[in-house]
Structure formats: structure tokens, C-alpha cells
Design a protein around this motif. Structure first.
Motif, mmCIF file in Angstrom:
data_model
loop_
_atom_site.group_PDB
_atom_site.id
_atom_site.type_symbol
_atom_site.label_atom_id
_atom_site.label_comp_id
_atom_site.label_asym_id
_atom_site.label_seq_id
_atom_site.Cartn_x
_atom_site.Cartn_y
_atom_site.Cartn_z
ATOM 1 N N PRO A 81 0.852 -1.199 -0.169
ATOM 2 C CA PRO A 81 0.002 0.052 0.099
ATOM 3 C C PRO A 81 0.927 1.496 -0.051
ATOM 4 C CG PRO A 81 -0.161 -1.153 2.058
ATOM 5 C CD PRO A 81 0.798 -1.895 1.097
ATOM 6 N N PRO A 82 0.344 2.395 -0.690
ATOM 7 C CA PRO A 82 1.256 3.606 -0.714
ATOM 8 C C PRO A 82 1.243 4.104 0.733
ATOM 9 C CG PRO A 82 -1.074 3.830 -1.462
ATOM 10 C CD PRO A 82 -0.921 2.565 -1.260
ATOM 11 N N ARG A 83 2.184 4.905 1.136
ATOM 12 C CA ARG A 83 2.356 5.682 2.347
ATOM 13 C C ARG A 83 2.516 7.249 2.176
ATOM 14 N NH1 ARG A 83 7.023 3.096 6.145
ATOM 15 N NH2 ARG A 83 8.416 3.959 4.859
ATOM 16 N N PRO A 84 1.590 7.940 2.545
ATOM 17 C CA PRO A 84 1.792 9.191 2.138
ATOM 18 C C PRO A 84 2.984 9.760 2.505
ATOM 19 C CG PRO A 84 -0.175 8.774 3.553
ATOM 20 C CD PRO A 84 0.531 7.523 3.529
ATOM 21 N N PRO A 85 3.585 10.670 1.827
ATOM 22 C CA PRO A 85 4.807 11.416 1.994
ATOM 23 C C PRO A 85 4.777 12.155 3.441
ATOM 24 C CG PRO A 85 4.039 12.377 0.154
ATOM 25 C CD PRO A 85 2.870 11.346 0.503
ATOM 26 N N PRO A 86 5.723 11.734 4.403
ATOM 27 C CA PRO A 86 5.893 12.105 5.662
ATOM 28 C C PRO A 86 5.874 13.690 5.583
ATOM 29 C CG PRO A 86 7.672 10.733 5.244
ATOM 30 C CD PRO A 86 7.001 10.870 3.969
ATOM 31 N N GLY A 87 4.803 14.238 6.405
ATOM 32 C CA GLY A 87 4.719 15.679 6.672
ATOM 33 C C GLY A 87 4.311 16.439 5.200
ATOM 34 N N GLY A 88 3.913 15.399 4.453
ATOM 35 C CA GLY A 88 3.504 16.098 2.863
ATOM 36 C C GLY A 88 4.637 16.420 2.151
ATOM 37 N N VAL A 89 5.981 15.931 2.458
ATOM 38 C CA VAL A 89 7.123 16.208 1.681
ATOM 39 C C VAL A 89 7.725 15.057 1.112
ATOM 40 C CG1 VAL A 89 9.422 17.274 1.573
ATOM 41 C CG2 VAL A 89 7.675 18.052 3.318
ATOM 42 N N MET A 90 7.612 15.238 -0.218
ATOM 43 C CA MET A 90 8.138 13.981 -0.947
ATOM 44 C C MET A 90 9.674 13.586 -0.641
ATOM 45 S SD MET A 90 7.171 12.218 -3.369
ATOM 46 C CE MET A 90 5.837 12.963 -4.295
ATOM 47 N N PRO A 91 9.666 12.429 -0.260
ATOM 48 C CA PRO A 91 10.959 11.805 0.484
ATOM 49 C C PRO A 91 12.032 11.930 -0.932
ATOM 50 C CG PRO A 91 9.349 10.041 0.084
ATOM 51 C CD PRO A 91 8.689 11.123 -0.384
ATOM 52 N N VAL A 92 13.154 11.828 -0.576
ATOM 53 C CA VAL A 92 14.484 11.785 -1.508
ATOM 54 C C VAL A 92 14.124 10.298 -2.297
ATOM 55 C CG1 VAL A 92 16.817 11.501 -1.989
ATOM 56 C CG2 VAL A 92 15.754 13.219 -0.405
ATOM 57 N N LYS A 93 14.059 8.935 -1.457
ATOM 58 C CA LYS A 93 13.991 7.904 -1.855
ATOM 59 C C LYS A 93 12.539 7.215 -1.866
ATOM 60 C CE LYS A 93 17.961 7.668 0.870
ATOM 61 N NZ LYS A 93 18.531 7.101 2.032
ATOM 62 N N PRO A 94 11.998 6.919 -3.167
ATOM 63 C CA PRO A 94 10.709 6.330 -3.621
ATOM 64 C C PRO A 94 10.333 5.157 -2.539
ATOM 65 C CG PRO A 94 11.973 5.902 -5.377
ATOM 66 C CD PRO A 94 12.717 6.814 -4.547
ATOM 67 N N PHE A 95 11.264 4.473 -1.891
ATOM 68 C CA PHE A 95 11.309 3.398 -0.999
ATOM 69 C C PHE A 95 10.359 3.703 0.022
ATOM 70 C CE2 PHE A 95 12.488 0.441 2.426
ATOM 71 C CZ PHE A 95 12.476 -0.749 1.735
ATOM 72 N N GLY A 96 10.449 5.133 0.579
ATOM 73 C CA GLY A 96 9.701 5.678 1.429
ATOM 74 C C GLY A 96 8.242 5.966 1.396
#
Ligand code: BGC
Length: 559
Positions: free
Chosen positions: A224-239
Motif C-alpha cells: 500500500p502507498p504511504r503518504p509522504p511524511p509531513g506532505g514532503v516528497m521523500p528523496v527515496k521512493p522506497f519511503g
């Protein structure tokens, strides 16, 4: 195994409360003048490790490998890569380590191999052959795309198309590291045979690589997708995924039990498992190290990836003590995969490095110290042109990879390449490290290196630090405090995690010999910036409440 210790039950086992020194052989000492560290070089420097006063040395992979992930891509599990030397060199390292009273742990990589491993070449070339299911093969979706949405840690889909099989294979790290199918009995049997090969050569245990990636959900369901923490796109898509199906599968316990059974046939040996940062790795560490059927010790990168501060540390310490009350957690602030602690959590200065040392060595369970941590080395800045780590090259410059923690050990301040090699080293030696070389620090009684030696000697005299429980953990501003208690000894441990002097009511009988400079002014304890203090307190004080205003540790939040 050194002969000095008769192993009975687990209770007095060497790994309980042990301090383990990690050697990343490529960067420890070059013994043959090619700019790459090797086993001959390690042999020469084992005395440095023994003089520190640690219990064991963990040697990161030295096996035959194309070195795309610098040895974690194994192409022959029972051969030494020529850049590191020979099996005879390895035998000499083990014999010398044992003579110096050091146990030897080696890496075992069960989750994957190199794509150049004969097993993989055979599996790819012979879809009807006996090794056809040794790796994780899957058909494409009807539109040719990979079987599911899983992401690799090092960036991009976790699947790679293989034109020979006309199928995808799973890889959790580089495409050059195909995942083994650990539900295949023949694979497990072969890994056990390899384990026995090294145990018969006298190693005292293993560090199990990437234990969270051993098993996955065979249904290959999408994560399942995990929303970007704090709405900020992470550097690594694994996140961007919840790793519900690709890793941390409940069947991992059964694989760990196989490893445990293998080690149990060699009394006195132990396994340390490396866990990822996903989910609650501390709870998993507790589960995997309890009950005698899993590994002996486990550590997670989460600790090093979190922030630093008295409250944050208190929360971690209390949570880990609750998850692994038997001391199965193996504390680690630095290793070859994370930014060095002195500059990650501190200012790169000696005072912070000493505080981090004391914090690491006062925790319940075992501890890993990474080469150079005993010198207080800060993270190296490696320019892009010199980067070697594909993980860093993929994500530069937002994530610079792991090379900054892997630069060569500085041995002699005045020598070419700080005494690591006569040739240009595979990674540069930073000028800031040269000043902190071993010979310079040996000559300075106040150095970080001498602080480590002193503190480890002192720790040995206090059974509560090695074997005790952890109690009354609290933070109050920059002050972190907890107690360690063993039969006959209860220690109050105080740490000033800030840059300003703290004054607090003194308690108990102050202990000396650890090297930190706190002082008493009447009834007041004066704790300088980044200093620690220790006092013996009566066991009756166990129930004394934390000082007023002290924060109760909160449950840690996932990073
Ligand atoms: C090792 C890394 C390696 C990865 C893949 C890790 O956990 O410590 O250095 O890149 O496993 O093998």
C-alpha cells in the motif's frame, strides 16, 4: 574461540553485554600497496583493536565479489576476494585475534547473492534445472511491467527483467543483488553448509545481513502507498510505501531458527542480525532475540537515523529496555551504512564524541563500535568525482551515500595517506581525519582514543553496566538519566546532552576512573557541557521517583 572461557548456559556467554568492533576491511589497513585495505593489513592492526578493550571484532565481507556493493554482492561465499588476500590470510587473522583474546564475527549474507554467483547464472540460464527456484522469479504483468509495485532500497523498482528466463527477478538492493528464495530447502541447506565452512575455521559467530529482507509475501501483493511524511516528497521512493508484503514477513523467524540451530552446534558462537528502520525494529529485535530460537543479538539502523537529544534518547532507551529486557539489543550509533555519529548528532568535536561513547557503552545489551568512532572521526566530505557507493551516486546530492563513513582509517598523522596505504587509496583520506590519526591520539592523554580505552577498562569493573537492567529512564532539559542495576550494584548514570553546564542536586557516591570531569560543589553536582557522571546508589533507591519536572519518556515515533 579463545580457550579461556568455558561456555555453559547462556548466562555467562561472551556476547552478553559485549562490545564488538566493526572492521570495514577495504578501509582499515592496506597490506599490499594497492590502495585497498585487506586481511594482511587487518592482521597488522589487530593489536589496536585488542588494546581498545573490546570483546570481539566483526569483519565486514571479504568474499569473492564483483564489488558492486563492495562485498555485499557475494559471488563465492567460501573464497576470499583476491583484493583482500587469501584463505590463509583469513586463518592468520582468526588465530591472531584469538591469541589477543578477541572473538571473530563475519558477515553472512542470506538475503541475496551477486548476479555473478554461479547459482544465479545457473538459475537464469536453466529454467528447467535444479536451481530454477533458488531466486525469486515472476512473470510480467500482461502489459510487460513488473509483477508488482515493490521498490528497491537503492532506488527504482525491485524487479529486473532477465532476457534468458523472460521473467523478472526480485532484488531489494542493487539490480546486481538478486534475492534468494529462502523458502527453498536446498537454498537453506547450502547456506548452512557455508556457515559450517566458516565455523569450522574457528569463527565465533556471524553478523546476519539484511535480516528484514529474508522473506516476503509469496502472493507478491502490491504494497500500500504511504503518504509522504509531513506532505514532503521523500528523496527515496522506497519511503512512499508501507512495506507490508515485500519484507519483515512472519516466516523470518523460521529462517532465524535455522541459523540458530546451526550456531548451537558450535557452542560459544553467536549471531547479530541487522534489521532495517521499517516498522518498529526494536520490537522485532526483542522478538528475534527472545526465547533461544532466534538470533542472540539484533540492531537496527533506525537508532542512527533518528535525531539526538536527551528526550529522544530517553524515549529510545526506555522503549528498547521494554522490548528487549534480556539484553538482546545491540546498540550501534555508527557503521559502514550511516553517517558518522560525531558529526551526525554532534559538532564533530572531541567532547561530543566522548559523550556519544559513554552513552553507547552504558546501554543494556551489546554494542557495536565502528572503526574510527574510537577516534571521534567526523563524516568525510567526498566529492562526487570520488564517490564509489552506487547508492550515493543514484541519489546525489540530496543523499550522498555511504562513502563519507567509509574513508580510510588514519593511522599516522605525518605519513602519506595517513599510514593507510602507500598508494592512492580507493577513497580519499580527509585532512580533518589526519589530525585525529591513531598515533596523534595515543600521544594525547585527553584524546578521544584514550577516553575509549579508559572507559572500556572502567566499564569492565561494573557488572551493572554489562549485565544490569535499565530503570528510571528520564530526561529533563539537556539532562538524560537512567539507572543500571545488577545484583549488588546500582549505578546512576547522568549525561549532559547539551552545550551548557548543568547544576543539579548530587546523589549517591560519585564514581571515578571513567574519565569525565564532573565536580561536586557542596550538595550540587556540576556537569559540564557534554559530560557524564556516575554514582553508586543503594538498591533501596530503586523506587525513588524521577526528579520533579523530569519528562516521562514517550513512545518513539517512527522516522
Ligand atoms: C549492508 C549494506 C549493504 C546491504 C545490501 C546492508 O544491510 O550493511 O552495506 O549494502 O545490506 O547487502
Amino acid at each position: 574461540m579463545p580457550k579461556d572461557e568455558a561456555q555453559g548456559g547462556d548466562e555467562g556467554a561472551w556476547w552478553r553485554g559485549a562490545v564488538i568492533y566493526e572492521v570495514y576491511p577495504r578501509s582499515f589497513q592496506d597490506g599490499d600497496g594497492d590502495g585497498i585495505g585487506d586481511l594482511k593489513g587487518l592482521l597488522r592492526r589487530l593489536e589496536h583493536v585488542a588494546a581498545l578493550g573490546v570483546d570481539a571484532v566483526w569483519i565486514a565481507p571479504f568474499y569473492a565479489s564483483p564489488m558492486l556493493d563492495f562485498g555485499y554482492d557475494v559471488a563465492d561465499h567460501c573464497a576470499v576476494d583476491p583484493c583482500f588476500g587469501t584463505l590463509a590470510d583469513f586463518d592468520r587473522v582468526v588465530a591472531r585475534a584469538h591469541a589477543l583474546g578477541l572473538r571473530v564475527l563475519i558477515d553472512q549474507v542470506w538475503s541475496h547473492t551477486s548476479h555473478r554467483h554461479p547459482w544465479f547464472l545457473d538459475s537464469a540460464a536453466n529454467p528447467g534445472g535444479p536451481r530454477r527456484d533458488w531466486y525469486v522469479w515472476a512473470d510480467p504483468r500482461p502489459d510487460g511491467t513488473p509483477p508488482n509495485n515493490w521498490q528497491s532500497v537503492f532506488g527504482g523498482p525491485a524487479w529486473r527483467w532477465d532476457p534468458r528466463r523472460r521473467q523478472y527477478y526480485l532484488h531489494h538492493f542493487l539490480t546486481a543483488q538478486p534475492a534468494l528464495n529462502l523458502r527453498h530447502e536446498a537454498v537453506l541447506a547450502e547456506l548452512e553448509r557455508i556457515g559450517r565452512f566458516w565455523l569450522e575455521r574457528g569463527v565465533d559467530g556471524v553478523r546476519l545481513d539484511a535480516a528484514d529482507f529474508l522473506c516476503h509475501d509469496d502472493s507478491l501483493a502490491d504494497n500500500p502507498p504511504r503518504p509522504p511524511p509531513g506532505g514532503v516528497m521523500p528523496v527515496k521512493p522506497f519511503g512512499l510505501q508501507e512495506h507490508r508484503h515485500d519484507m519483515m514477513h512472519p516466516d523470518t523467524g523460521a529462517v532465524l531458527a535455522r541459523l540458530r540451530a546451526l550456531l548451537d552446534a558450535y557452542p560459544g558462537t553467536a549471531a547479530v542480525a541487522e534489521l532495517s528502520s521499517e516498522g518498529d525494529p526494536f520490537a522485532r529485535a526483542g522478538r528475534y532475540t527472545t526465547g533461544g530460537a532466534g538470533v542472540h543479538l539484533a540492531y537496527s539502523l533506525r537508532l542512527a537515523k533518528g535525531g539526538f537529544g536527551a528526550a529522544e534518547m530517553a524515549a529510545r532507551i526506555a522503549h528498547i529496555a521494554a522490548c528487549a529486557p534480556d539484553g538482546g539489543y545491540c546498540w550501534s550509533f555508527s557503521n559502514h551504512d550511516v553517517e558518522r555519529v560525531a558529526s551526525r548528532w554532534g559538532d564533530g568535536g572531541a567532547a561530543f564524541a566522548k559523550l556519544a561513547m559513554a552513552l553507547l557503552l552504558c546501554q543494556q545489551g551489546a554494542a557495536i563500535v565502528y572503526q574510527g568512532e574510537e577516534l571521534g572521526l567526523p563524516q568525510a566530505e567526498v566529492p562526487f568525482e570520488r564517490l564509489r557507493d552506487p547508492y550515493g551516486i543514484n541519489f546525489w546530492p540530496q543523499f550522498k551515500g555511504r562513502d563519507g563513513a567509509r574513508t580510510p582509517m588514519p593511522w599516522r598523522a605525518g605519513a602519506a595517506h595517513a599510514g593507510f596505504s602507500d598508494a592512492e587509496p580507493w577513497l580519499p583520506v580527509p585532512e580533518a581525519h589526519r589530525r585525529r590519526a591513531v598515533d596523534a591520539q595515543e600521544a594525547d592523554p585527553d584524546s578521544v582514543l584514550n577516553a575509549w580505552r579508559r572507559f572500556l577498562r572502567w566499564r569492565r569493573r561494573h557488572p551493572a553496566l554489562r549485565h544490569g537492567s535499565t530503570e528510571n529512564v528520564a530526561a529533563d532539559g539537556a539532562l538524560l538519566r537512567f539507572e543500571r542495576a545488577a545484583p549488588g550494584e546500582r549505578l546512576l548514570c547522568l549525561f549532559n546532552c547539551g552545550a551548557a553546564t548543568l547544576r543539579l542536586p548530587a546523589r549517591g557516591r560519585p564514581l571515578a576512573g571513567h574519565g569525565f570531569a564532573a565536580r561536586l560543589e557542596g550538595e550540587t553536582l556540576v556537569l559540564p557541557a557534554f559530560a557524564a557522571a556516575f554514582a553508586a546508589i543503594p538498591p533501596a533507591a530503586a523506587d525513588t521517583p524521577a526528579p520533579s519536572g523530569a519528562a516521562r519518556p514517550a513512545a518513539p515515533t517512527p522516522n
